[in-house]
Design a protein around this motif. Structure first.
Motif, short mmCIF file in Angstrom:
data_model
loop_
_atom_site.label_atom_id
_atom_site.label_comp_id
_atom_site.label_asym_id
_atom_site.label_seq_id
_atom_site.Cartn_x
_atom_site.Cartn_y
_atom_site.Cartn_z
N PRO A 21 0.62 -1.38 0.14
CA PRO A 21 0.12 0.17 -0.07
C PRO A 21 0.88 1.29 0.04
O PRO A 21 0.50 2.31 -0.60
CB PRO A 21 -0.95 -0.16 1.34
CG PRO A 21 -0.81 -1.69 1.52
CD PRO A 21 0.41 -1.94 1.09
N TRP A 22 1.94 1.34 0.57
CA TRP A 22 2.81 2.57 0.70
C TRP A 22 3.26 2.90 -0.70
O TRP A 22 3.43 4.05 -0.81
CB TRP A 22 3.76 2.44 1.88
CG TRP A 22 5.26 1.43 1.69
CD1 TRP A 22 5.07 0.10 1.85
CD2 TRP A 22 6.28 1.55 0.55
NE1 TRP A 22 6.19 -0.47 1.30
CE2 TRP A 22 7.05 0.61 0.58
CE3 TRP A 22 6.59 2.80 0.08
CZ2 TRP A 22 8.15 0.62 0.16
CZ3 TRP A 22 8.05 2.64 -0.53
CH2 TRP A 22 8.72 1.60 -0.50
N ALA A 28 0.64 7.86 -5.66
CA ALA A 28 -0.43 8.83 -5.84
C ALA A 28 0.08 10.46 -5.18
O ALA A 28 -0.24 11.06 -6.10
CB ALA A 28 -1.76 8.47 -5.03
N MET A 29 0.81 10.31 -4.27
CA MET A 29 1.46 11.62 -3.87
C MET A 29 2.26 12.29 -5.22
O MET A 29 1.97 13.47 -5.31
CB MET A 29 2.12 11.39 -2.78
CG MET A 29 1.57 11.26 -1.48
SD MET A 29 2.61 11.21 0.07
CE MET A 29 3.49 9.83 -0.06
N SER A 61 15.82 -4.07 -6.87
CA SER A 61 14.92 -4.32 -5.88
C SER A 61 14.54 -3.18 -4.98
O SER A 61 13.71 -3.36 -4.03
CB SER A 61 15.52 -5.54 -4.93
OG SER A 61 16.84 -5.07 -4.50
N ASP A 62 15.32 -2.21 -4.98
CA ASP A 62 15.08 -0.90 -4.21
C ASP A 62 14.58 0.03 -4.90
O ASP A 62 14.77 1.12 -4.55
CB ASP A 62 16.45 -0.64 -3.58
CG ASP A 62 17.46 0.14 -4.72
OD1 ASP A 62 17.37 -0.18 -5.92
OD2 ASP A 62 18.38 0.67 -4.33
N TYR A 63 13.71 -0.23 -6.02
CA TYR A 63 13.08 0.75 -7.04
C TYR A 63 12.18 1.56 -6.40
O TYR A 63 12.47 3.00 -6.37
CB TYR A 63 12.23 0.07 -8.16
CG TYR A 63 11.65 1.05 -9.00
CD1 TYR A 63 12.13 1.70 -9.89
CD2 TYR A 63 10.01 1.16 -8.84
CE1 TYR A 63 11.44 2.62 -10.56
CE2 TYR A 63 9.45 2.09 -9.52
CZ TYR A 63 10.07 2.55 -10.65
OH TYR A 63 9.52 3.64 -11.49
N TRP A 64 11.39 1.22 -5.29
CA TRP A 64 10.61 2.02 -4.68
C TRP A 64 11.18 2.94 -3.62
O TRP A 64 10.53 4.07 -3.12
CB TRP A 64 9.18 1.29 -4.18
CG TRP A 64 8.36 0.67 -5.26
CD1 TRP A 64 8.12 -0.50 -5.61
CD2 TRP A 64 7.53 1.75 -5.89
NE1 TRP A 64 7.13 -0.26 -6.59
CE2 TRP A 64 6.84 0.78 -7.12
CE3 TRP A 64 7.20 2.99 -5.86
CZ2 TRP A 64 6.07 1.46 -7.81
CZ3 TRP A 64 6.25 3.65 -6.70
CH2 TRP A 64 5.85 2.86 -7.83
N ASP A 65 12.30 2.38 -2.75
CA ASP A 65 13.08 3.25 -2.22
C ASP A 65 13.86 4.42 -2.79
O ASP A 65 13.80 5.62 -2.34
CB ASP A 65 14.17 2.26 -1.45
CG ASP A 65 13.69 1.31 -0.41
OD1 ASP A 65 12.64 1.47 0.21
OD2 ASP A 65 14.13 0.01 -0.39
N CYS A 66 14.34 4.05 -4.10
CA CYS A 66 14.87 5.10 -4.73
C CYS A 66 13.80 6.24 -5.29
O CYS A 66 13.89 7.12 -5.15
CB CYS A 66 15.22 4.69 -6.23
SG CYS A 66 16.77 3.55 -6.04
N HIS A 102 -0.42 -6.29 13.22
CA HIS A 102 -0.27 -6.83 11.86
C HIS A 102 -1.70 -6.62 11.38
O HIS A 102 -2.75 -6.93 11.79
CB HIS A 102 0.29 -8.19 11.72
CG HIS A 102 0.42 -8.72 10.53
ND1 HIS A 102 1.30 -8.26 9.69
CD2 HIS A 102 -0.44 -9.38 9.81
CE1 HIS A 102 1.11 -8.93 8.43
NE2 HIS A 102 0.00 -9.76 8.55
N GLY A 103 -1.58 -5.95 10.10
CA GLY A 103 -2.94 -6.01 9.43
C GLY A 103 -3.70 -4.70 9.68
O GLY A 103 -4.54 -4.44 8.91
N GLN A 104 -3.40 -3.91 10.60
CA GLN A 104 -3.96 -2.81 10.73
C GLN A 104 -3.15 -1.44 10.14
O GLN A 104 -2.12 -1.50 10.00
CB GLN A 104 -3.98 -2.38 12.35
CG GLN A 104 -4.97 -3.49 13.16
CD GLN A 104 -6.48 -3.62 12.50
OE1 GLN A 104 -6.91 -2.55 12.43
NE2 GLN A 104 -6.80 -5.00 12.50
N PRO A 105 -4.07 -0.74 9.74
CA PRO A 105 -3.40 0.74 9.02
C PRO A 105 -2.42 1.39 10.23
O PRO A 105 -2.74 1.69 11.29
CB PRO A 105 -4.47 1.59 8.79
CG PRO A 105 -5.68 0.85 9.36
CD PRO A 105 -5.53 -0.37 9.59
#
Length: 111
Positions: A21-22, A28-29, A61-66, A102-105
């Protein structure tokens, strides 16, 4: 008859799908900031490209961290987020994540 050598398998291309989700929220941001005229598409491409080029993960593997780092770089360069605010929010997020079942926002206090 000489056996035919196996056909080499092309290198696997990294999958940059939205697995968490992040990642969707980060995407989206970024789109909202572009749509709002805060960041331009060309400066975004340069910032993300620079972070990917500097990456130490050749498999992507670090695409989203980048992605997150590039967005932070741009917002800081524009004076929209300061290092103190960024550090405080990061610490608050890690603390909230550690105390969220776990599983909670994850919810940051006061937000």
């Amino acid at each position: 008859m000489t056996p035919t050598p196996p056909t080499p398998t092309p290198p696997r291309q990294p999958d940059h799908g939205l697995d968490e989700p992040w990642q969707a929220q980060l995407f989206a941001m970024t789109v909202a900031l572009q749509d709002g005229g805060v960041i331009a598409a060309d400066e975004w491409a340069l910032a993300l490209g620079a972070r990917i080029a500097a990456s130490e993960a050749p498999d992507g593997s670090d695409y989203w961290d980048c992605w997150a780092a590039a967005l932070t770089d741009l917002l800081a360069a524009k004076g929209l987020v300061g290092q103190a605010d960024l550090s405080a929010t990061t610490a608050a997020w890690h603390d909230a994540a550690a105390h969220t079942p776990h599983g909670q926002p994850i919810v940051l206090p006061g937000r």
